[in-house]
Design a protein around this motif. Structure first.
Motif, PDB file in Angstrom:
ATOM      1  N   LEU A  95       0.802  -1.214   0.000  1.00  0.00           N
ATOM      2  CA  LEU A  95       0.000   0.000   0.000  1.00  0.00           C
ATOM      3  C   LEU A  95       0.841   1.272   0.000  1.00  0.00           C
ATOM      4  N   SER A  96       1.949   1.277   0.722  1.00  0.00           N
ATOM      5  CA  SER A  96       2.782   2.486   0.760  1.00  0.00           C
ATOM      6  C   SER A  96       3.347   2.801  -0.618  1.00  0.00           C
ATOM      7  N   ALA A  97       3.807   1.769  -1.327  1.00  0.00           N
ATOM      8  CA  ALA A  97       4.335   1.983  -2.674  1.00  0.00           C
ATOM      9  C   ALA A  97       3.225   2.378  -3.643  1.00  0.00           C
ATOM     10  N   ALA A 144       0.590   2.588   6.406  1.00  0.00           N
ATOM     11  CA  ALA A 144      -0.076   3.346   5.345  1.00  0.00           C
ATOM     12  C   ALA A 144      -1.600   3.281   5.445  1.00  0.00           C
ATOM     13  N   GLY A 145      -2.137   2.240   6.082  1.00  0.00           N
ATOM     14  CA  GLY A 145      -3.588   2.102   6.209  1.00  0.00           C
ATOM     15  C   GLY A 145      -4.149   2.957   7.331  1.00  0.00           C
ATOM     16  N   ASP A 146      -5.427   3.295   7.214  1.00  0.00           N
ATOM     17  CA  ASP A 146      -6.089   4.100   8.248  1.00  0.00           C
ATOM     18  C   ASP A 146      -6.755   3.235   9.306  1.00  0.00           C
ATOM     19  N   LEU A 147      -7.220   2.065   8.905  1.00  0.00           N
ATOM     20  CA  LEU A 147      -7.838   1.112   9.825  1.00  0.00           C
ATOM     21  C   LEU A 147      -7.324  -0.273   9.466  1.00  0.00           C
ATOM     22  N   LEU A 148      -6.876  -1.016  10.477  1.00  0.00           N
ATOM     23  CA  LEU A 148      -6.322  -2.354  10.259  1.00  0.00           C
ATOM     24  C   LEU A 148      -7.239  -3.382  10.909  1.00  0.00           C
ATOM     25  N   LEU A 149      -7.710  -4.340  10.129  1.00  0.00           N
ATOM     26  CA  LEU A 149      -8.571  -5.397  10.630  1.00  0.00           C
ATOM     27  C   LEU A 149      -7.848  -6.735  10.541  1.00  0.00           C
ATOM     28  N   PHE A 150      -7.961  -7.523  11.600  1.00  0.00           N
ATOM     29  CA  PHE A 150      -7.305  -8.831  11.679  1.00  0.00           C
ATOM     30  C   PHE A 150      -8.362  -9.901  11.913  1.00  0.00           C
ATOM     31  N   GLY A 167       2.445   5.917  -3.348  1.00  0.00           N
ATOM     32  CA  GLY A 167       3.501   6.726  -3.933  1.00  0.00           C
ATOM     33  C   GLY A 167       3.419   6.778  -5.448  1.00  0.00           C
ATOM     34  N   LEU A 168       3.047   5.655  -6.054  1.00  0.00           N
ATOM     35  CA  LEU A 168       2.949   5.574  -7.511  1.00  0.00           C
ATOM     36  C   LEU A 168       1.654   6.183  -8.035  1.00  0.00           C
ATOM     37  N   VAL A 169       0.621   6.192  -7.193  1.00  0.00           N
ATOM     38  CA  VAL A 169      -0.676   6.748  -7.598  1.00  0.00           C
ATOM     39  C   VAL A 169      -1.086   7.785  -6.546  1.00  0.00           C
ATOM     40  N   PRO A 170      -0.561   8.976  -6.599  1.00  0.00           N
ATOM     41  CA  PRO A 170      -0.841   9.988  -5.565  1.00  0.00           C
ATOM     42  C   PRO A 170      -2.312  10.354  -5.464  1.00  0.00           C
TER      43      PRO A 170
END
Length: 376
Positions: free
Chosen positions: A75-77, A123-129, A80-83
């Motif tokens: 997600l971080s990349a 990079a995520g706003d909410l992390l679900l496990f 970066g590639l798709v601002p």
């Protein structure tokens, strides 16, 4: 409501989850992008490149109200590639993490998959496990990994990940809870063409086992448990189900040789209907896995009526009582022998209630989480 769903390594469990998600929220306008579950090292590092600069790159640049991505997504990349997607609220779903995977013999060990988990989580706003075990092992594994680096390691990384994480299991389809009653005319000799041998007497313990035939699913454990049952003269039959591969562990093939007389169904069962009938007519569903983050196959079997017998480790203590978890291979044999001795007793087998993970109950909890990020 325009929602972009990204499944970067679309394995069966990932596919099952994202299809259920789309069905659960039909009023949303979904765009689903997936990549095949192969070439693991390339896929987890290259998915952002494949999407951002591939044929579907223009799709990512559309206006989105919400992005939902699996944890395999870099997600971080990708941001970066798709601002254009940087400011879009983003949920990351962790089916697994790279800190809790057993390493196969001969595999090249690299910290990069683990670092990618960290980057995507940040990079995520909410992390679900899908389990607390999954969440805990990622956070504790990240702490240990970051301590290994020589310098310039920022403080608070794991605290940030922990603060925006929550546990929400993959829901079980409502249809699993509405199966027809077991067919009284069911016959092992006629149920499939995959190796059933004749009929089975009522005093025989029927064990089902189902997973990919890979190194992390415990073929060595399974072999020793079956040998233990034989040494105690337990009368049993086993369904050895799942997809096998050219490099599947030798123990799977050894089981077929040593226990040819005890085998019922062998291999992958294509028909869902037949598979569910097999579970309904099994006394036990046995897991021997060395890693499991939720264990959908065991849950599905428990809903169908089989008694789960699982390792006392990984995610299992969250979902199963102590009485159904074994601490060693000998303990597994003890528990299976006890179930064998209870065969003739009405109601002697313990059941597990998973209605709280049904789609009917779980998707509303998902909606509550999504609502915190965006206005519907």
């Amino acid at each position: 409501m325009n929602v972009l769903l990204l499944s970067a390594y679309d394995a069966d469990s990932h596919k099952r989850w994202r299809k259920g998600l789309v069905v659960a929220f039909p009023e949303w306008r979904w765009t689903v992008l997936t990549l095949p579950p192969r070439y693991f090292s390339w896929r987890i590092r290259g998915n952002s490149l494949s999407w951002a600069r591939g044929e579907l790159g223009h799709t990512l640049k559309q206006e989105w109200d919400l992005i939902i991505a699996t944890s395999m997504t870099d997600l971080s990349a990708l941001r970066g590639l798709v601002p254009e997607i940087v400011g879009v609220p983003t949920v990351v779903y962790f089916h697994e993490n790279q800190f809790a995977y057993p390493v196969s013999s001969g595999a090249t060990q690299s910290v990069e998959p683990q670092l990618l988990n960290i980057y995507t989580a940040l990079a995520g706003d909410l992390l679900l496990f899908n389990s607390e075990y999954n969440r805990h092992t990622l956070i504790s594994g990240a702490k240990k990994l970051l301590k290994r680096f020589p310098d310039c390691v920022p403080q608070g990384v794991c605290q940030e990940i922990e603060a925006k994480s929550q546990v929400l299991p993959v829901p079980l389809e409502n249809s699993l809870f509405d199966l027809p009653e077991p067919d009284p005319t069911f016959s092992w000799g006629r149920c499939t063409e995959q190796g059933c041998k004749g009929e089975v007497s009522e005093d025989t313990l029927i064990i089902s086992w189902a997973a990919r035939w890979e190194y992390d699913k415990g073929a060595d454990r399974l072999l020793e448990i079956l040998q233990g049952l034989r040494s105690r003269k337990v009368k049993f039959r086993i369904n050895l189900m799942g997809q096998f591969f050219r490099n599947s562990p030798e123990e799977f093939f050894r089981i077929q040789r040593e226990f040819s007389g005890e085998l019922l169904v062998v291999g992958y069962v294509e028909s869902i209907e037949i598979y569910q009938k097999i579970l309904q007519h099994s006394h036990v569903f046995l897991s021997t896995a060395y890693h499991e983050f939720q264990g959908l196959a065991v849950m599905e079997a428990a809903v169908a009526g089989a008694t789960p017998i699982v390792p006392d480790e990984q995610c299992y203590p969250e979902f199963y009582p102590k009485s159904l978890r074994y601490s060693s291979r000998l303990d597994a044999v003890d528990k299976l022998e006890s179930l064998y001795l209870l065969l003739q007793e009405e109601g002697g087998r313990e059941k597990v209630d998973f209605t709280y993970i049904s789609a009917e109950q779980m998707w509303s909890r998902y909606m509550e989480c999504f609502s915190r990020l965006t206005t519907f």
